[in-house]
Enzyme design. Structure first.
Site, PDB file in Angstrom:
ATOM      1  CG  HIS A 163      -5.499  -2.284  -0.014  1.00 32.65           C
ATOM      2  ND1 HIS A 163      -5.014  -2.000  -1.277  1.00 32.65           N
ATOM      3  CD2 HIS A 163      -4.790  -1.511   0.849  1.00 32.65           C
ATOM      4  CE1 HIS A 163      -4.047  -1.105  -1.172  1.00 32.65           C
ATOM      5  NE2 HIS A 163      -3.878  -0.792   0.098  1.00 32.65           N
ATOM      6  CB  SER A 205      -0.917  -0.056   1.230  1.00 31.40           C
ATOM      7  OG  SER A 205      -1.966   0.845   1.125  1.00 31.40           O
ATOM      8  CG  ASP A 215      -7.019  -3.084  -3.761  1.00 32.11           C
ATOM      9  OD1 ASP A 215      -7.752  -2.425  -2.989  1.00 32.11           O
ATOM     10  OD2 ASP A 215      -5.782  -3.180  -3.616  1.00 32.11           O
TER      11      ASP A 215
END
Lengths: 273, 394
Positions: free
Chosen positions: A247, A94, A219
């Protein structure tokens, strides 16, 4: 300052190359629990908490220093330097995918390859670019965070921020799983979701560093379009789309994630030989 | 002890229909696949949302029922937490109804596993519309309080810096006064010497000359007194900065001042009435207290009414929880406060020109009391006398 303590660094495994896992927004190094151990027999596995998350030293969270992702990238490099690691592979999830990109740009000899899990160089849509969100969505996220920290934020935050000499207060916060000081979480969310690292990605493209993009098929945070954008921007990249929702592929499909990383690292090694 | 008979239960209640309990429970229920795909929802939740079961089951996922901000939070915080920890508790989110409106809910979820593999997520949702309003109110108040505290801190910083500036200016002024009075002294002493020499050697023929010479002498003396007074103010100030505040025993301290005053002004048959039994000590610096008492007592003697021996009362008394009172009362000339009240503590102001003085005394008293955190009050009747009341912190 002891950076290993500050970033709650843990080192395990054996091998000539080091594999550094950097967690994303919303949790801490425990997110790698289902993936990292699989590499311990062949790599030195390094886990860390970003300052402000997990068991890191919350009192080290200086909002000015961490007002951009560069502060965190410096921290990652400081950890590598403290452990005297070179030619490492960094796995960033991320927001930390971009932190890893920034670190690789800054010290080319430290970082040899990157694994970007659910990366996004910019979350907010722009002319000719789809990030997946509008500015208003980010404000809504911050509001959702405020709502969820309502019960305990006010009482604790000012106390911790003003009393670095009382580490037990920070420890109290850390005891709750994947929660941290709400003022820090809010600040980090703002920095994360308002950042635009497309220029850094372009700079990385010139370096032709081997990059693996691990993309989830469904996602909501980093949509496939964003993974494809990065793949186009980085000529030396490989894109693996995992058939999963959410995610966090390292939690939802840990084995597929391990396999993808493993193959990428093995291929890179073979290419070197 | 007799036992109360249990109320008779309607048998239908003990055998509550579980399906009906699920469907119409006072909370929303849903079950999802680990990826969030909805597999089962109760009627309560469907009614809240305005969707039919067919629209949602197998087509939608839980995250899609949330507002975008809540969904982001769910994906980044709840989803990983469920997989790592098996449960999440008390997440405050907004549901998005079919008509676009929102419903604030509290979400609890548990992940069930089948042989270690994530199987299903059970979710309960509670309507918190009213609670959310209070919370918004609290949040607003908190934000406001934080803003105000920032503003206060800023204002405080400004005050501190202004205070520093004023303190610096004050010190500069004191230093200026000291230098100026010091620099004036030398030429003045020269003038005194030259004038004395002039009087000795020169002969004045004008019949008014003698009077003029006398007036010149008087004026010279006045300038010398004023400069001495200025020097005293500054020197006292410097001394005060170096000596500690202590509990001064009032009786012996005041008696010593009275003794020294009698030596200077022996002729007037003054009487003193000292009573410090209520508050025997005052917390001040010794030089500060000495200057306050000396000036007030010598004023009482200097401005005595003609033909009436001075009688001075000096007392202490508790004032309130935090203050004590020091009072000095005389039976002297008195001051016309209507006329002079505003100027009373000004430097060089004089109200009895017939009596020699520098106009320093009350200025100094007021300044010292203020520096000690107190204040001075005056009551006076012309022809009867004056009372100074000094309020000091304990």
């Amino acid at each position: 300052m002891d950076v290993l303590k500050r970033n709650n660094v843990s080192v395990s495994g054996t091998g000539s190359q080091a594999l550094v896992f950097v967690h994303g927004f919303g949790c801490d190094q425990r997110m790698w629990r289902l993936v990292a151990p699989a590499f311990e027999d062949r790599y030195r596995v390094v886990l860390l908490d970003l300052v402000g998350a997990g068991q890191s030293d919350l009192t080290a969270y200086d909002p000015a220093r961490y007002s951009t992702l560069d502060g965190h990238a410096d921290d990652v490099l400081a950890v590598l330097a403290a452990l005297d690691l070179h030619h490492v592979a960094v796995v960033g999830h991320s927001v930390s995918a971009m932190i890893a990109v920034l670190a690789a740009l800054r010290e080319p000899t430290r970082i040899d390859r990157l694994v970007l899990v659910g990366p996004s160089p910019r979350y907010i849509n722009d002319a000719g670019y789809t990030g997946g969100f509008e500015q208003a969505d980010i404000e809504e996220l911050l509001e959702a965070m405020d709502q969820n920290y309502l019960g305990w934020s006010g009482a604790i935050t000012p106390v911790i921020m003003g009393h670095p000499e009382r580490p037990e207060l920070a420890a109290e916060l850390n005891a709750s799983f994947c929660r941290t000081d709400p003022a820090i979480a809010r600040h980090f969310a703002r920095v994360t979701f308002l950042s635009d690292n497309r220029a850094d990605v372009a700079a990385l493209a010139k370096r032709r560093l081997p990059v693996l993009i691990v993309q989830c098929a469904h996602d909501a945070i980093a949509p496939v379009a964003v993974g494809e954008y990065l793949h186009r921007q980085l000529p030396a990249s490989e894109l693996v789309v995992l058939d999963t929702t959410g995610h966090c592929p390292h939690l939802s499909v840990p084995q597929a994630t391990i396999d993808a990383i493993d193959q990428f690292l093995a291929a890179a090694r073979t290419a070197e030989v | 002890m007799s036992q109360e008979p249990l109320p008779k239960l309607d048998l239908r209640l003990t055998q509550e229909n579980l399906d009906d309990l699920y469907e119409h429970a006072p909370c929303g229920y849903c079950s999802c696949l680990p990826d969030g795909t909805l597999v089962k929802l109760n009627q309560t939740l469907l009614d809240w949302l305005g969707y039919t079961r067919e629209e949602l089951v197998a087509n939608w996922c839980l995250q899609q029922l949330l507002t975008t901000g809540a969904r982001m939070h769910y994906e980044m915080h709840c989803a990983p937490l469920l997989l790592l920890h098996g449960q999440v508790r008390e997440m405050s989110y907004l549901l998005r109804r079919k008509d676009g409106s929102t419903l604030p809910v509290l979400l609890n979820a548990t992940l069930l596993r089948d042989a270690d593999k994530p199987l299903v997520v059970r979710v309960t949702l509670f309507d918190i519309t009213e609670r959310r309003k209070y919370e918004q109110e609290l949040l607003r108040a908190k934000t406001q309080a934080e803003d105000q505290s920032v503003q206060l801190a800023r204002a405080n910083e400004q005050l501190v810096s202004q205070n520093e500036q004023l303190t610096r200016i004050n010190a500069d002024l004191d230093s200026f006064v000291y230098t100026a009075s010091h620099d004036l002294k030398q030429p003045l002493h020269n003038m005194v010497g030259l004038f004395r020499e002039l009087k000795r050697t020169a002969t004045f023929h004008d019949p008014e000359a003698e009077q003029l010479v006398g007036m010149f002498d008087g004026a010279l003396q006045q300038i010398l007194d004023t400069i001495a007074g200025l020097t005293e103010v500054v020197q006292l100030q410097r001394m005060l900065e170096q000596v500690p505040v202590e509990a001064v025993p009032m009786l012996s301290f005041t008696e010593e001042i009275v003794r020294s005053l009698r030596e200077r002004l022996p002729e007037d048959g003054a009487t003193f009435d000292l009573d410090f039994s209520a508050v025997p000590t005052l917390r001040l610096t010794r030089p500060g207290l000495h200057s306050i008492l000396f000036n007030l007592l010598s004023n009482a003697l200097k401005y005595a009414a003609p033909g009436r021996p001075p009688h001075v009362q000096v007392r202490t008394a508790p004032a309130d929880h935090n203050h004590v009172l020091l009072s000095v009362q005389d039976n002297g000339l008195g001051i016309d406060l209507e006329r002079h009240g505003r100027d009373l503590f000004q430097l060089f102001r004089r109200f009895h020109p017939e009596v020699p003085g520098s106009g320093m005394g009350l200025y100094l008293v007021n300044r010292l009391v203020h520096q000690a955190g107190g204040r001075v009050e005056v009551a006076s009747t012309v022809g009867e006398g004056t009372t100074f009341q000094i309020l000091l912190p304990r």
